[in-house]
Motif scaffolding. Structure first.
Motif, short mmCIF file in Angstrom:
data_model
loop_
_atom_site.label_atom_id
_atom_site.label_comp_id
_atom_site.label_asym_id
_atom_site.label_seq_id
_atom_site.Cartn_x
_atom_site.Cartn_y
_atom_site.Cartn_z
N ASP A 176 0.80 -1.25 0.09
CA ASP A 176 -0.01 -0.03 0.10
C ASP A 176 0.92 1.11 0.02
O ASP A 176 0.55 2.15 -0.61
CB ASP A 176 -0.79 0.09 1.33
CG ASP A 176 -2.05 -1.11 1.18
OD1 ASP A 176 -2.20 -1.59 0.10
OD2 ASP A 176 -2.51 -1.37 2.14
N CYS A 177 2.16 1.24 0.69
CA CYS A 177 2.76 2.42 1.04
C CYS A 177 3.61 2.75 -0.36
O CYS A 177 3.82 3.77 -0.70
CB CYS A 177 3.74 2.31 2.24
SG CYS A 177 4.93 3.56 2.64
N THR A 178 4.09 1.56 -0.95
CA THR A 178 5.13 1.88 -2.07
C THR A 178 4.81 1.57 -3.34
O THR A 178 5.25 1.69 -4.52
CB THR A 178 6.18 1.16 -1.95
OG1 THR A 178 6.14 -0.50 -1.99
CG2 THR A 178 6.95 1.31 -0.33
N ASN A 179 3.57 0.77 -3.42
CA ASN A 179 2.62 0.47 -4.75
C ASN A 179 3.99 -0.87 -5.47
O ASN A 179 3.68 -0.88 -6.51
CB ASN A 179 2.60 1.23 -5.80
CG ASN A 179 1.22 2.34 -5.22
OD1 ASN A 179 0.34 1.76 -4.73
ND2 ASN A 179 1.34 3.64 -5.60
N ARG A 180 4.83 -1.26 -4.63
CA ARG A 180 5.78 -2.28 -5.02
C ARG A 180 5.36 -3.66 -4.24
O ARG A 180 5.18 -3.54 -2.98
CB ARG A 180 6.88 -1.84 -4.91
CG ARG A 180 7.40 -0.55 -5.87
CD ARG A 180 8.80 -0.14 -5.41
NE ARG A 180 9.67 -1.09 -5.50
CZ ARG A 180 11.10 -0.87 -5.24
NH1 ARG A 180 11.35 0.43 -4.64
NH2 ARG A 180 11.97 -1.85 -5.73
N ARG A 181 5.42 -4.79 -4.67
CA ARG A 181 5.57 -6.07 -4.22
C ARG A 181 6.71 -6.56 -3.25
O ARG A 181 6.75 -7.36 -2.48
CB ARG A 181 4.98 -7.35 -5.21
CG ARG A 181 3.52 -6.92 -5.47
CD ARG A 181 2.86 -8.25 -6.32
NE ARG A 181 1.67 -7.99 -6.53
CZ ARG A 181 0.40 -8.25 -5.73
NH1 ARG A 181 0.82 -8.64 -4.48
NH2 ARG A 181 -0.69 -7.89 -6.07
N LYS A 182 7.85 -5.92 -3.80
CA LYS A 182 9.10 -6.32 -3.24
C LYS A 182 10.00 -4.88 -3.29
O LYS A 182 9.90 -4.16 -3.91
CB LYS A 182 10.03 -7.45 -4.06
CG LYS A 182 9.17 -8.64 -4.06
CD LYS A 182 9.10 -9.58 -2.74
CE LYS A 182 8.14 -10.81 -2.71
NZ LYS A 182 8.64 -11.71 -3.63
#
Length: 535
Positions: free
Chosen positions: A52-58
């Motif tokens: 949610d914070c970075t829009n990244r999964r890793k």
């Protein structure tokens, strides 16, 4: 409410949390096993937050690992993130570690996870996990570690804190020398008192509870069946609202509120409070105002009975008419926009036999002469709704403690229900204290409190009417029970109104400016917000 949902209302001190954890360990739960379980739950919460914070999964995550078990939790989370494919770097600037924490550090090194020598080594991380210190911190963060905290706070890297941001006192929310400003704080097991303190709010960020299945028997053994200090939950608040009316209900069975408000200068306060009362669903609303503003209010409150009162040259209510019968009302709300120039009005409503809500100038008038003595003399419940400035004028000897503590002591001394308004509003009765975790800066607009007064007054009239209607034939025992029931109704109206008011502000702010919600829009949003919350 399910048993696991009920843990949301508990608030613990560091000492109480230590006692609860010790009971778990004494029952046979290994410390290492509990750490693995808790850290697994933290990892799940972090992964959701990171997306949610970075829009990244890793990404690459920096771990701030402390010397104690909070540091152990952080190391286990780092290890699990490593296995999930995250880049992990650990900064642990402590020479002496607890044995279990030292073991996890050793294992992390064996996996090839990088340990860096200074905070600068984490400069390329996408997020930080703060596991330096959790609950129970008693010493101030100083020296090089304080410099690291200050440097971290200057960066724009989002921080996920475990249990509490490092440097925040568990009970008071105070900064212990220096404290990390978290983007998100994952409170472990049970909510800590510090989360309800204004001083901590700038450091907590968003927050959530990590439930790791503490047995309710252990919680109750330490805190009791009905804890003296609680966090107000949605379920508790909704249970106090008069939502399920009888099929035979009509306007005279749904409560009659007298709202005394307004002056020529502050006519808007009467209107806004009136709109809050209408939204409460009260059966009948009578609004007493200076005669000079009565006709201006009538088109905007067509369902209310507006009574124009004689007034001074300054447009302030001078007196109630001789035909004014206070005994016919189920509750009275008194104060918004009156101006504190006519003490005789207050003396009149203090003598009423029904529940009384005092706000704004009602409180200012009360503060002029022996407030505690006058409150003690009332036979019906009284609700006070001060902000901290008004509170200090009412209870000048209760200024040195935390807001919740001073509100509770004032309730004990006066016998009143006290809502001390603020960023984390405290609601105190003589035997209980609640904190509203749903407070929002969207309410930082003039007139918000007037909406609350009307809303709370309407709920007070409705619940008081329902309680009195259920009374049995009068005996001395029944009179005592009825008195307790009316006090309970007053407390319930306060809890329900505070929660509902916050929910309306949160809901309305989603479609309005970030600079807050104007009171008219707030009042108009009350019904929609309640429907959304219930559904």
């Amino acid at each position: 409410m399910t048993p696991r949902q009920s843990i949301q209302n508990y608030l613990v001190t560091a000492e109480q949390m230590q006692q609860i954890e010790q009971r778990i360990f004494d029952s046979g739960m290994p410390v290492a096993a509990l750490m693995e379980k808790v850290s697994g739950r933290i990892t799940q919460q972090f992964v959701r937050w990171f997306v949610d914070c970075t829009n990244r999964r890793k990404g690459t995550v920096g771990i701030l690992a402390g010397p104690g078990h909070n540091g152990g939790d952080a190391l286990v989370v780092g290890r699990e993130l490593h296995f999930l494919g995250y880049g992990v770097q650990i900064y642990q600037p402590f020479s002496s570690l607890k044995p279990l924490t030292a073991q996890h550090a050793q294992y992390a090194k064996s996996l090839g996870i990088a340990f860096v020598d200074d905070l600068q080594g984490l400069a390329n991380c996408d997020a930080m996990i703060d596991g330096w210190f959790g609950f129970g911190l008693t010493r101030a963060i100083e020296g090089e570690l304080a410099a690291d905290v200050q440097a971290l706070n200057r960066e724009r890297i989002p921080v996920f804190s475990i249990d509490l941001p490092s440097g925040i006192h568990t009970d008071t929310g105070e900064v212990m020398g220096a404290a990390i400003k978290a983007s998100y704080t994952a409170c472990l097991g049970l909510w800590k008192r510090g989360f309800m303190q204004e001083k901590a709010l700038a450091y907590l960020g968003e927050s959530g509870l990590v439930d790791f299945d503490i047995p309710l028997a252990d919680i109750v053994a330490v805190l009791g069946e009905s804890p003296a200090v609680q966090r107000l939950t949605d379920e508790q608040a909704i249970a106090h609202l008069p939502l399920n009316r009888s099929a035979t209900a009509y306007k005279y069975t749904a409560g009659h509120l007298l709202l005394v408000a307004g002056s020529r200068t502050y006519a808007g306060a009467a209107l806004i409070a009136g709109l809050g009362a209408v939204a409460s669903g009260v059966g009948m609303l009578t609004l007493a105002v200076p005669e000079s503003i009565r006709l201006a209010l009538l088109p905007q409150l067509p369902g209310a009975l507006l009574i124009g009162c004689s007034e001074t040259d300054d447009g302030v209510i001078a007196a109630f008419s001789k035909q004014f019968d206070l005994d016919k009302y189920d509750a009275i709300a008194f104060g918004p926009g009156l101006t504190p120039t006519n003490p005789t009005l207050l003396e009149t409503v203090l003598a009423a036999k029904c529940p009384l809500l005092l706000d704004a100038d009602g409180l200012n008038l009360l503060a002029q002469d022996s407030p505690v003595k006058k409150l003690q003399a009332r036979t019906a419940p009284t609700i006070l709704t001060p902000h901290i400035g008004e509170f200090k004028r009412l209870f000048s000897d209760r200024q040195s403690s935390l807001p919740g503590a001073i509100a509770h002591q004032a309730a004990i001394d006066s016998g009143a229900v006290i809502l001390l308004k603020g960023p984390r509003s405290a609601i105190a009765s003589p035997d209980r204290l609640w904190f509203n975790p749903h407070s929002t800066p969207a309410l930082a607009r003039g007139g918000s409190g007037d909406v609350l007064t009307g809303l709370m007054g309407g709920l007070l009239a409705s619940t008081a009417k329902e309680t009195s209607s259920n009374s049995q034939p009068l005996t001395s025992a029944v009179l005592d029970t009825a008195s307790d029931a009316i006090l309970s109704a007053a407390l319930g109206a306060t809890l329900g109104a505070v929660w509902w008011h916050s929910q309306a502000a949160i809901s309305a702010s989603q479609s309005r400016t970030i600079l807050g919600v104007d009171p008219m829009h707030l009042a108009q949003n009350l019904d929609l917000a309640l429907q959304k919350a219930i559904l």
